[in-house]
Design an enzyme around this catalytic site. Structure first.
Site, short mmCIF file in Angstrom:
data_model
loop_
_atom_site.label_atom_id
_atom_site.label_comp_id
_atom_site.label_asym_id
_atom_site.label_seq_id
_atom_site.Cartn_x
_atom_site.Cartn_y
_atom_site.Cartn_z
N ARG A 82 1.78 2.62 -0.92
CA ARG A 82 2.98 2.09 -0.27
C ARG A 82 4.16 2.09 -1.23
NH1 ARG A 82 4.58 1.51 4.80
NH2 ARG A 82 2.33 1.30 5.19
N HIS A 326 -1.64 -3.33 3.60
CA HIS A 326 -0.36 -2.62 3.75
C HIS A 326 0.05 -1.95 2.45
CE1 HIS A 326 4.04 -2.20 4.67
NE2 HIS A 326 3.54 -1.88 5.84
N CYS A 327 -0.25 -2.58 1.34
CA CYS A 327 0.17 -2.08 0.03
C CYS A 327 -0.49 -0.75 -0.34
CB CYS A 327 -0.15 -3.09 -1.06
SG CYS A 327 0.58 -4.72 -0.80
N ILE A 328 -1.65 -0.45 0.24
CA ILE A 328 -2.36 0.76 -0.17
C ILE A 328 -2.26 1.87 0.86
CG2 ILE A 328 -3.93 -0.59 -1.59
CD1 ILE A 328 -6.13 -0.08 0.47
#
Length: 350
Positions: A82, A326-328
């Site tokens: 992300r 979400h971050c990955i």
């Protein structure tokens, strides 16, 4: 920039390759690999996934990833696609392009390295076969959320971080967001969550704090326990959002998304957040924490994204390393013909 719930061509991810992400022991490494694989395999049930993998980890990745996940080999420092990857946008004719932000290790953090990750945005754009929109803004994909209609959520502590963009004013940032992602109204939140603002955090990414939904409401992290410092933080964020409007001038409706009831782990106050979910074709991949609030949060997400199945993945190993689902992940929207179908016309939304 299209909204996350619009039709995707694929999802991009990056495999954990070393350092703090893999940890110091074989069991730490197995936990990291298992967590990334669980998210990739869940997403792969609904849309194509491409995983960027460092050469020395290719065997481990292929052992754990399902046949629905493709792999490509590139050098990596870290595994947060992300943030290190491009932000995909659409031109008026429906063609997809990729904004390549400057990446400098979340504001030149002394624990981060970014020699390879600083090039991932351009590399992913090349692999995706799309044109790039280079930006001089130091930014990460986790530092903004959009509604696909010109409203952008950001935090003062990320885009105006002196270690990222020294001397940039709000107006400077807003002008660059208008040029790159089509921002018409930028909503500035004062900060992020407590732990994310400490040494090993991002200094306040919005994607564990607040996000927009298809009907225009904003889901806000709701820490209900006054003992947790984020209780006061969330109250401030709510006041900011309730005083704001979207790109059409409509007041923002704020929908509380409960924080997990777990308050602390071995390292202090947690920043576990159900806001850090990923919306994709026909599904929402949601963070779970084996927490009493998991069911309530999943119900809120199901109502926010009607017609999508909510898939839960244990996000504790991800948050142990500094992020969540979400971050990955990073979405590549589908190319559309002018006036083509958006999310509301997708087959799963009927």
């Amino acid at each position: 920039m299209p909204a996350e719930w619009e039709l995707h061509e694929r999802t991009w991810m990056a495999w954990p390759s070393g350092g703090y992400t893999l940890g110091e022991t074989p069991s730490d490494a197995d936990a990291a690999r298992g967590a990334w694989a669980a998210v990739a395999n869940a997403v792969g049930e609904h849309e194509p996934v491409t995983m960027v993998v460092a050469a020395h980890e290719l065997g481990q990745a292929e052992r754990l990833l399902s046949s629905s996940v493709d792999t490509v080999v590139l050098p990596l420092d870290d595994a947060w696609m992300r943030d290190i990857g491009p932000t995909f946008v659409r031109a008026p004719d429906g063609a997809v392009a990729a904004v390549t932000w400057v990446f400098n290790g979340w504001g030149q953090q002394d624990w981060a390295s970014w020699e390879h990750d600083a090039r991932i945005g351009s590399e992913v754009a090349r692999l995706a076969g799309v044109e790039t929109v280079p930006s001089t803004l130091v930014n990460e994909g986790g530092g903004l959320h959009v509604d696909g209609r010109g409203t952008v959520l950001v935090t003062e502590t990320v885009q105006r971080d002196p270690a990222r963009n020294p001397g940039w004013s709000r107006a400077d940032v807003e002008a660059e967001l208008a040029r790159t992602v089509g921002a018409r109204r930028v909503v500035w939140l004062p900060r992020g969550l407590t732990r994310d603002s400490e040494r090993y955090g991002t200094r306040g990414h919005v994607d564990i704090v607040a996000t927009v939904t298809p009907r225009g409401a904003v889901l806000l992290h709701d820490q209900r326990d006054p003992a947790h410092p984020d209780h006061a933080v969330c109250a401030t964020l709510r006041r900011t959002l309730e005083a704001a409007a979207d790109a059409e001038g409509r007041p923002l409706e704020v929908v509380p998304l409960p924080a997990p009831r777990t308050l602390r782990d071995a390292d202090g106050w947690v920043d576990w957040s159900y806001v850090n979910h990923y919306v994709l074709n026909g599904a929402v991949v949601a963070c779970a924490f084996d927490d009493p609030a998991d069911d309530e949060a999943a119900a809120v997400l199901a109502e926010a994204y009607p017609g999508r199945v909510v898939v839960r993945v244990d996000a504790r190993p991800l948050f142990d390393r500094g992020g969540g689902v979400h971050c990955i992940t990073q979405q590549q929207p589908a190319r559309l013909s002018t006036g083509g179908p958006r999310e509301e016309e997708a087959p799963w939304s009927s």
